[in-house]
Design a protein around this motif. Structure first.
Motif, mmCIF file in Angstrom:
data_model
loop_
_atom_site.group_PDB
_atom_site.id
_atom_site.type_symbol
_atom_site.label_atom_id
_atom_site.label_comp_id
_atom_site.label_asym_id
_atom_site.label_seq_id
_atom_site.Cartn_x
_atom_site.Cartn_y
_atom_site.Cartn_z
ATOM 1 N N ALA A 1 0.813 -1.206 0.000
ATOM 2 C CA ALA A 1 0.000 0.000 0.000
ATOM 3 C C ALA A 1 0.852 1.264 0.000
ATOM 4 C CB ALA A 1 -0.944 0.000 1.199
ATOM 5 N N PHE A 2 2.042 1.221 0.625
ATOM 6 C CA PHE A 2 2.838 2.448 0.727
ATOM 7 C C PHE A 2 4.217 2.349 0.094
ATOM 8 C CE2 PHE A 2 0.147 2.384 4.616
ATOM 9 C CZ PHE A 2 -0.704 3.390 4.231
ATOM 10 N N PHE A 3 4.603 1.202 -0.422
ATOM 11 C CA PHE A 3 5.927 1.023 -1.052
ATOM 12 C C PHE A 3 7.073 1.363 -0.121
ATOM 13 C CE2 PHE A 3 3.137 2.813 -4.362
ATOM 14 C CZ PHE A 3 2.951 1.677 -5.097
ATOM 15 N N LEU A 4 6.966 1.048 1.150
ATOM 16 C CA LEU A 4 8.068 1.396 2.039
ATOM 17 C C LEU A 4 9.001 0.212 2.213
ATOM 18 C CD1 LEU A 4 6.196 3.512 4.663
ATOM 19 C CD2 LEU A 4 7.544 4.226 2.739
ATOM 20 N N GLY A 5 10.296 0.504 2.228
ATOM 21 C CA GLY A 5 11.280 -0.558 2.382
ATOM 22 C C GLY A 5 11.479 -1.350 1.099
ATOM 23 N N PHE B 1 9.383 20.220 14.746
ATOM 24 C CA PHE B 1 10.222 20.254 13.545
ATOM 25 C C PHE B 1 11.521 19.463 13.705
ATOM 26 C CE2 PHE B 1 11.373 23.830 16.182
ATOM 27 C CZ PHE B 1 12.758 23.818 16.135
ATOM 28 N N PHE C 1 12.318 14.698 12.532
ATOM 29 C CA PHE C 1 13.072 13.893 11.554
ATOM 30 C C PHE C 1 14.434 13.488 12.122
ATOM 31 C CE2 PHE C 1 10.957 16.079 7.678
ATOM 32 C CZ PHE C 1 9.809 15.370 7.933
ATOM 33 N N ILE C 2 15.162 14.507 12.617
ATOM 34 C CA ILE C 2 16.518 14.240 13.104
ATOM 35 C C ILE C 2 16.484 13.286 14.289
ATOM 36 C CG2 ILE C 2 18.571 15.283 14.127
ATOM 37 C CD1 ILE C 2 18.185 17.670 12.471
ATOM 38 N N ILE D 1 15.509 9.590 13.264
ATOM 39 C CA ILE D 1 16.550 8.842 12.566
ATOM 40 C C ILE D 1 17.703 8.545 13.522
ATOM 41 C CG2 ILE D 1 17.929 10.740 11.551
ATOM 42 C CD1 ILE D 1 16.851 7.605 9.694
ATOM 43 N N CYS E 1 13.277 2.172 4.685
ATOM 44 C CA CYS E 1 12.203 3.169 4.778
ATOM 45 C C CYS E 1 11.044 2.660 5.615
ATOM 46 C CB CYS E 1 11.665 3.553 3.418
ATOM 47 S SG CYS E 1 12.795 3.403 2.076
ATOM 48 N N MET F 1 11.590 3.955 9.263
ATOM 49 C CA MET F 1 11.372 5.407 9.357
ATOM 50 C C MET F 1 9.929 5.743 9.006
ATOM 51 S SD MET F 1 12.988 8.227 9.961
ATOM 52 C CE MET F 1 12.668 9.968 9.740
ATOM 53 N N GLY F 2 9.403 5.088 7.952
ATOM 54 C CA GLY F 2 8.023 5.335 7.543
ATOM 55 C C GLY F 2 7.042 4.990 8.644
ATOM 56 N N LEU G 1 6.969 7.808 10.993
ATOM 57 C CA LEU G 1 6.318 9.009 10.454
ATOM 58 C C LEU G 1 4.806 8.823 10.360
ATOM 59 C CD1 LEU G 1 8.867 10.050 7.700
ATOM 60 C CD2 LEU G 1 8.500 11.092 9.914
ATOM 61 N N PHE G 2 4.371 7.599 10.003
ATOM 62 C CA PHE G 2 2.924 7.343 9.973
ATOM 63 C C PHE G 2 2.344 7.425 11.374
ATOM 64 C CE2 PHE G 2 3.288 5.260 5.733
ATOM 65 C CZ PHE G 2 2.364 6.068 5.119
ATOM 66 N N GLN H 1 1.589 10.851 12.233
ATOM 67 C CA GLN H 1 0.345 11.338 11.627
ATOM 68 C C GLN H 1 -0.867 10.783 12.344
ATOM 69 O OE1 GLN H 1 0.140 10.313 7.501
ATOM 70 N NE2 GLN H 1 1.087 12.229 6.895
ATOM 71 N N ALA I 1 19.243 14.528 7.370
ATOM 72 C CA ALA I 1 18.022 14.837 8.111
ATOM 73 C C ALA I 1 17.857 16.338 8.292
ATOM 74 C CB ALA I 1 18.039 14.140 9.468
ATOM 75 N N TYR J 1 6.247 11.133 2.661
ATOM 76 C CA TYR J 1 7.324 10.808 1.723
ATOM 77 C C TYR J 1 8.414 11.866 1.679
ATOM 78 C CZ TYR J 1 4.454 6.919 0.641
ATOM 79 O OH TYR J 1 3.732 5.779 0.776
ATOM 80 N N LEU K 1 10.627 10.829 4.301
ATOM 81 C CA LEU K 1 11.305 9.593 3.919
ATOM 82 C C LEU K 1 12.467 9.815 2.962
ATOM 83 C CD1 LEU K 1 8.375 7.126 3.693
ATOM 84 C CD2 LEU K 1 10.300 7.035 5.223
ATOM 85 N N THR L 1 15.672 8.451 4.347
ATOM 86 C CA THR L 1 16.080 7.061 4.172
ATOM 87 C C THR L 1 16.080 6.671 2.700
ATOM 88 O OG1 THR L 1 13.822 6.417 4.618
ATOM 89 C CG2 THR L 1 15.377 6.254 6.421
#
Lengths: 202, 206
Positions: A20-24, A71, A74-75, A78, A114, A117-118, A121-122, A125, B78, B102, B105, B108
């Motif tokens: 569904a999300f193409f991650l990894g 903000f 992300f850093i 990861i 991904c 990390m994805g 991030l999901f 959300q 990042a 994305y 993403l 990565t």
């Protein structure tokens, strides 16, 4: 409890990380040549996902949100992922050298997968989603369900693809399509099959 | 030297394309291509980030201890991605909503790590910059081609404007709904690889 299981099943089948999300995708395509290594990588991803996602959940809700530092996410995410992968690598090396040898270079590679990390991030959300939404993550338990489900979904996908590719070795594929080309089309067809689950209401 | 920089720029666009030859950065290439506009924005963002991070890592390459280089690379990337993401949120909010996770993403995205490891760690800043731009454009080119086909056949539009005229629909033409679904992106990239390898015979597997 009901929400826990529905989230788990949804993230395995309906919101599958790959289809569904193409991650990894990168490691998914590169490491799916035989079932055994695919299974090893799948288990490693479930494992890392299960640790990093709840940790990032706690970071997001207990540290970043109250301080208004969204903000930096992300850093921070990861860094957590890279740190935990390193930690897992050292622990596995110490306590189970045989598993370490069989996972080989895949463990460090997970840091840039991904899907991990994805997932975080999901999760970020989904925290802000309405609590009635079947995808919402409202508590710590939910983040574990989502981590487990998305990890299992990813592992399931890579093992299936590896099994198909083992059989595909014997097929007579047009030359330019051989190898990676036909793999893409196979994954496309698998994704179509997985679309059937999207009608599932839990 | 100038010749080498030129090569670094041109190679990745067709012969050594990051997506269809090196098979890097597939995740986002497939996910953002249902429409042309987010695909273009994504392509440009990746180009900028690859070029910048290549230059930064290339300048730092002699000072980074080998053991922690992955973490250093990730932090640089990042930070750049955070900047791009905040800029998009400020100036192109609707696109940043469409791109959702994305953008994050890109951190990565294997193209970044791949180029940093394979090129920027060994080469000077100028060549690394060219390499970054070349790989970014190669990635963007694939994105635009896939998004063009998907948006045209999937919703009859390009960049949001109706392209297929109304009389076609009146005579029974229908949008192919499957085109906007995820599986078709995979199959389209498969077809691009097919075309690319039939032109570049030395890439074919035996």
């Amino acid at each position: 409890m009901e929400h826990f299981f529905s989230l788990l099943v949804r993230s395995i089948f309906v919101d599958n990380m790959i289809f569904a999300f193409f991650l990894g995708m990168c490691s998914f395509l590169a490491v799916s040549k035989n079932v055994k290594t695919a299974l090893g990588l799948g288990v490693a991803v479930i494992f890392v996902q299960l640790i990093t996602l709840p940790v990032n959940y706690l970071l997001q809700t207990k540290v970043l949100d109250p301080l208004g530092l969204g903000f930096l996410s992300f850093i921070l995410f990861i860094a957590v992922i890279a740190g935990i992968v390193q930690l897992v690598e050292m622990i596995v090396e110490k306590f189970s050298p045989s598993l370490y040898a069989s996972l080989g270079i895949f463990l460090p590679l997970i840091a840039v997968n991904c899907a991990i990390m994805g997932g975080s991030l999901f999760m970020q959300q989904r925290i802000v989603m309405d609590a009635t939404n079947s995808q919402a993550i409202t508590c710590f338990g939910d983040s574990i369900a989502f981590a487990l489900g998305s990890g299992i979904g990813w592992a399931l996908a890579i093992v299936c693809l590896a099994a198909i590719r083992e059989k595909l070795e014997y097929a007579d594929v047009p030359k330019p399509l051989k190898g990676i080309g036909i793999t893409f089309i196979t994954v496309g067809l698998m994704a179509m099959a997985f679309m059937c689950f999207s009608g599932l209401s839990i | 030297m100038a010749n080498k920089n030129n090569e670094a720029l041109k190679q990745p666009i067709w012969v050594n394309n990051p997506v269809v030859v090196q098979i890097l950065g597939i995740c986002s290439a497939l996910a953002v291509t249902a429409q042309l506009k987010p695909a273009i924005v994504m392509g440009l963002s990746v180009t900028v980030i690859v070029a910048m991070s290549n230059v930064i890592i290339s300048l730092l390459r002699n000072t980074i201890p080998n053991r922690i280089r992955i973490i250093v690379q990730l932090v640089v990337v990042a930070a750049l991605v955070t900047i791009v993401s905040e800029i998009l949120k400020a100036f192109a909010y609707d696109v940043s909503v469409q791109l959702s996770v994305y953008i994050g993403l890109i951190i990565t995205n294997c193209i970044l790590m791949g180029r940093l490891e394979a090129f920027a760690m060994q080469n000077g800043p100028a060549a690394s910059f060219m390499d970054g731009i070349g790989n970014g454009l190669g990635y963007a080119a694939i994105l635009v081609v896939v998004a063009f086909v998907r948006e045209l056949l999937g919703s009859g539009k390009l960049l949001g404007f109706q392209v297929i005229p109304q009389w076609c629909y009146d005579h029974g033409y229908m949008n192919n709904g499957l085109m906007i679904m995820p599986p078709m992106a995979l199959i389209l990239v498969g077809c691009i690889i097919w075309f690319h390898r039939s032109k570049n015979k030395d890439l074919q597997e035996k």
